[in-house]
Enzyme design. Structure first.
Site, PDB file in Angstrom:
ATOM      1  N   GLU A  99      -6.144 -10.941  -1.014  1.00 28.66           N
ATOM      2  CA  GLU A  99      -7.011 -10.711   0.161  1.00 28.66           C
ATOM      3  C   GLU A  99      -8.468 -10.596  -0.284  1.00 28.66           C
ATOM      4  O   GLU A  99      -9.188  -9.691   0.129  1.00 28.66           O
ATOM      5  CB  GLU A  99      -6.595  -9.406   0.869  1.00 28.66           C
ATOM      6  N   GLU A 125       0.799  -1.236   0.000  1.00 28.93           N
ATOM      7  CA  GLU A 125       0.000   0.000   0.000  1.00 28.93           C
ATOM      8  C   GLU A 125       0.833   1.288   0.000  1.00 28.93           C
ATOM      9  O   GLU A 125       0.585   2.190   0.803  1.00 28.93           O
ATOM     10  CB  GLU A 125      -0.942   0.005   1.209  1.00 28.93           C
TER      11      GLU A 125
HETATM   12  O1  G3I Z   1      -3.592  -7.337  18.718  1.00 32.69           O
HETATM   13  C1  G3I Z   1      -4.434  -6.360  19.340  1.00 32.69           C
HETATM   14  C2  G3I Z   1      -4.864  -6.855  20.664  1.00 32.69           C
HETATM   15  O2  G3I Z   1      -3.720  -6.999  21.500  1.00 32.69           O
HETATM   16  C3  G3I Z   1      -5.856  -5.872  21.257  1.00 32.69           C
HETATM   17  O3  G3I Z   1      -6.336  -6.365  22.474  1.00 32.69           O
HETATM   18  C4  G3I Z   1      -7.024  -5.656  20.310  1.00 32.69           C
HETATM   19  C5  G3I Z   1      -8.004  -4.618  20.808  1.00 32.69           C
HETATM   20  O4  G3I Z   1      -8.649  -3.955  19.756  1.00 32.69           O
HETATM   21  O5  G3I Z   1      -6.519  -5.195  19.082  1.00 32.69           O
HETATM   22  C6  G3I Z   1      -5.660  -6.134  18.478  1.00 32.69           C
HETATM   23  O6  G3I Z   1      -5.250  -5.602  17.279  1.00 32.69           O
HETATM   24  C7  G3I Z   1      -6.179  -5.627  16.202  1.00 32.69           C
HETATM   25  C8  G3I Z   1      -5.606  -6.502  15.104  1.00 32.69           C
HETATM   26  O7  G3I Z   1      -6.414  -6.438  13.945  1.00 32.69           O
HETATM   27  C9  G3I Z   1      -5.448  -7.948  15.527  1.00 32.69           C
HETATM   28  O8  G3I Z   1      -6.665  -8.480  15.862  1.00 32.69           O
HETATM   29  C10 G3I Z   1      -6.393  -4.220  15.695  1.00 32.69           C
HETATM   30  O9  G3I Z   1      -7.080  -3.450  16.683  1.00 32.69           O
HETATM   31  C11 G3I Z   1      -7.163  -4.211  14.399  1.00 32.69           C
HETATM   32  O10 G3I Z   1      -7.183  -2.909  13.861  1.00 32.69           O
HETATM   33  C12 G3I Z   1      -6.488  -5.129  13.404  1.00 32.69           C
HETATM   34  O11 G3I Z   1      -7.236  -5.120  12.206  1.00 32.69           O
HETATM   35  C13 G3I Z   1      -6.575  -5.685  11.082  1.00 32.69           C
HETATM   36  C14 G3I Z   1      -6.290  -4.610  10.018  1.00 32.69           C
HETATM   37  O12 G3I Z   1      -5.645  -5.232   8.915  1.00 32.69           O
HETATM   38  C15 G3I Z   1      -5.386  -3.518  10.527  1.00 32.69           C
HETATM   39  O13 G3I Z   1      -5.066  -2.646   9.489  1.00 32.69           O
HETATM   40  C16 G3I Z   1      -7.484  -6.740  10.485  1.00 32.69           C
HETATM   41  O14 G3I Z   1      -7.646  -7.789  11.411  1.00 32.69           O
HETATM   42  C17 G3I Z   1      -6.843  -7.288   9.199  1.00 32.69           C
HETATM   43  O15 G3I Z   1      -7.782  -8.088   8.532  1.00 32.69           O
HETATM   44  C18 G3I Z   1      -6.475  -6.143   8.264  1.00 32.69           C
HETATM   45  O16 G3I Z   1      -5.813  -6.678   7.146  1.00 32.69           O
HETATM   46  C19 G3I Z   1      -5.442  -5.715   6.130  1.00 32.69           C
HETATM   47  C20 G3I Z   1      -4.244  -6.273   5.405  1.00 32.69           C
HETATM   48  O17 G3I Z   1      -3.215  -6.522   6.298  1.00 32.69           O
HETATM   49  C21 G3I Z   1      -3.770  -5.295   4.326  1.00 32.69           C
HETATM   50  N1  G3I Z   1      -4.831  -4.984   3.427  1.00 32.69           N
HETATM   51  C22 G3I Z   1      -6.038  -4.483   4.055  1.00 32.69           C
HETATM   52  C23 G3I Z   1      -6.548  -5.484   5.081  1.00 32.69           C
HETATM   53  C24 G3I Z   1      -7.836  -5.033   5.648  1.00 32.69           C
HETATM   54  O18 G3I Z   1      -7.660  -3.846   6.377  1.00 32.69           O
END
Ligand code: G3I
Length: 436
Positions: A347, A242
């Protein structure tokens, strides 16, 4: 000879039938009509041999949307014959998604989170349908760079924690191949890595220091994957994610601010230096159908001083909506494939409606979603067979709606009760159950 006569007479009957019905069906109706004919004949016919070059090139013209639509309209009557070129017609719809895609040399993947490996109701679906795994989160810099170790060693330090290795171990014990995601990204990356002494109070480091840190980090990633016994599982790695905006400018990340736009070149150069030959290196992005030319230009610039390419492939995330144009997406896949690089959908999920107007999960919208998945996958298979695309893998960003990052938009293949949706059947190329 007998087969040719039988096929020719069937084709004449199909053409007569189409003339009688005025050729007014949708593309996918046409795919199935032809498929049904082949099925009736109880033969698997390499139908692409039966189609002229003119018909092939007509497909190319049709996907170019110049706003006038006149060429596309004129070409519509030739559609049934074009669809008959599809290798998809010969697919044996048995087993899971991976078994269907394997017939075309395409890997079938899912992202994996910790929630997915704890219950057999999820793991059964994964092992039945997928042969490739991408960590949804736990191989991102946030989860692999250790602040305490970096302060202790004075260099940006990688440390695999249990939540990362648990998923890797699960993948290994289930014979999965791995896509690595991701080395260099503006998001899910600790911001302290950009500061002097890893301390945000001390100001940003200079370009040379940041490049030293980048090299050390990428080197350790591949060294540790090897030491821990995982390197052989990986066939692909997203090196940069990205970095390009829709207008072609570079995203204003701290990587870019400190190093400059050539941070991408350096990331690929270090990955090329330290990754085993068996791991292909990708640039990965979203909305690439709107910035195709910029990404092609970027990919073509990633060469060493001898002109050797440092990049192996382009990853297309594919976070789409049922209202998005598949024609546009296919044009993008064609343009990326024309560079000679490998192309993967990394994805894929298809939400309902458009991003400005998200639709509810009504029967009608779920039917449209099933058709969308079917059409997307079958067109990739057709174009791969025709040599106009070079897509080697399709990874879904999960499989069950309630575990999706877009769980409010029903984008995936199974509903929250783990019942297969039309989307699942579409993704598995099972036309009869895909919502038509
Ligand atoms: O790991 C922490 C955890 O310790 C904490 O307790 C919890 C509380 O909210 O958050 C956890 O982190 C989260 C993480 O996922 C793991 O579950 C984040 O808040 C959350 O924002 C994060 O979201 C991920 C997102 O990327 C972040 O940008 C999504 O699961 C994941 O599907 C998404 O994947 C991205 C690809 O990497 C790149 N392309 C876009 C795609 C969708 O956004």
């Amino acid at each position: 000879m007998k087969k040719i006569f039988r096929f020719a007479s069937v084709m004449i009957m199909v053409l007569m039938l189409l003339a009688m019905t005025g050729c007014d069906k949708t593309d996918n109706d046409k795919i199935v009509d032809t498929a049904a004919v082949v099925e009736d004949d109880k033969e698997i016919i390499p139908v692409e041999d039966n189609v002229s070059k003119e018909e092939d090139s007509a497909t190319d013209i049709e996907v170019i949307d110049d706003g006038t639509a006149s060429e596309a309209e004129e070409l519509t009557p030739t559609e049934p014959a074009e669809k008959a070129t599809s290798d998809q017609i010969t697919a044996v719809i048995e087993g899971g998604i991976k078994d269907v895609y394997e017939q075309y040399g395409i890997k079938a993947g899912t992202c994996l989170s910790d929630a997915m490996i704890t219950q057999s109701k999820y793991t059964d679906i994964i092992t039945e349908n997928f042969n490739s795994i991408t960590h949804e989160n736990f191989m991102k810099p946030d989860y692999l760079i250790s602040k305490s170790k970096s302060i202790e060693t004075g260099e940006l330090s990688v440390e695999f924690t249990k939540r990362t290795t648990d998923l890797l171990d699960w993948a290994k014990s289930n014979g999965m191949s791995m896509r690595g995601h991701v080395l260099v990204w503006h998001s899910q990356t600790p911001d302290w890595i950009f500061y002097k002494n890893f301390d945000k109070a001390q100001g940003l480091v200079d370009r040379d220091t940041m490049l030293t840190r980048m090299e050390s980090y990428i080197k350790q990633m591949f060294e540790q994957l090897d030491t821990l016994g995982y390197a052989d599982m990986f066939y692909a790695y997203d090196v940069v994610n990205e970095a390009i905006n829709d207008d072609g400018s570079y995203r204003d990340s701290l990587w870019k601010q400190i190093v400059g736009e050539d941070f991408i070149w350096y990331a690929f150069s270090y990955a090329d230096k330290y990754a085993p030959e068996t791991i292909k290196l990708y640039y990965n992005d979203y909305n690439e159908q709107f910035k195709t030319d910029y990404i092609v230009k970027l990919a073509e610039s990633l060469v060493d001083d001898t002109g050797r390419s440092l990049i192996d492939g382009i990853g297309c995330q594919g976070h789409l909506y049922t209202g998005d144009s598949i024609d546009d997406y296919m044009s993008m896949l064609q343009a990326f494939s024309a560079t000679g690089l490998d192309v993967q959908i990394t994805e894929l999920d298809v939400s309902l409606g458009t991003w400005q107007n998200i639709l509810k999960a009504t029967e009608e919208n779920l039917l449209a979603q099933g058709q969308y998945y079917y059409e997307m996958v079958s067109r990739i298979i057709e174009e791969n067979a025709a040599g106009t695309t070079n897509v080697s893998g399709i990874t879904y960003w999960g499989f069950v709606d309630n575990l999706s990052w877009r769980n409010d938009r029903s984008p995936l293949l199974f509903d929250s009760n783990l019942e297969p949706k039309y989307a699942y059947h579409g993704a598995r190329l099972d036309y009869d159950n895909a919502g038509y």
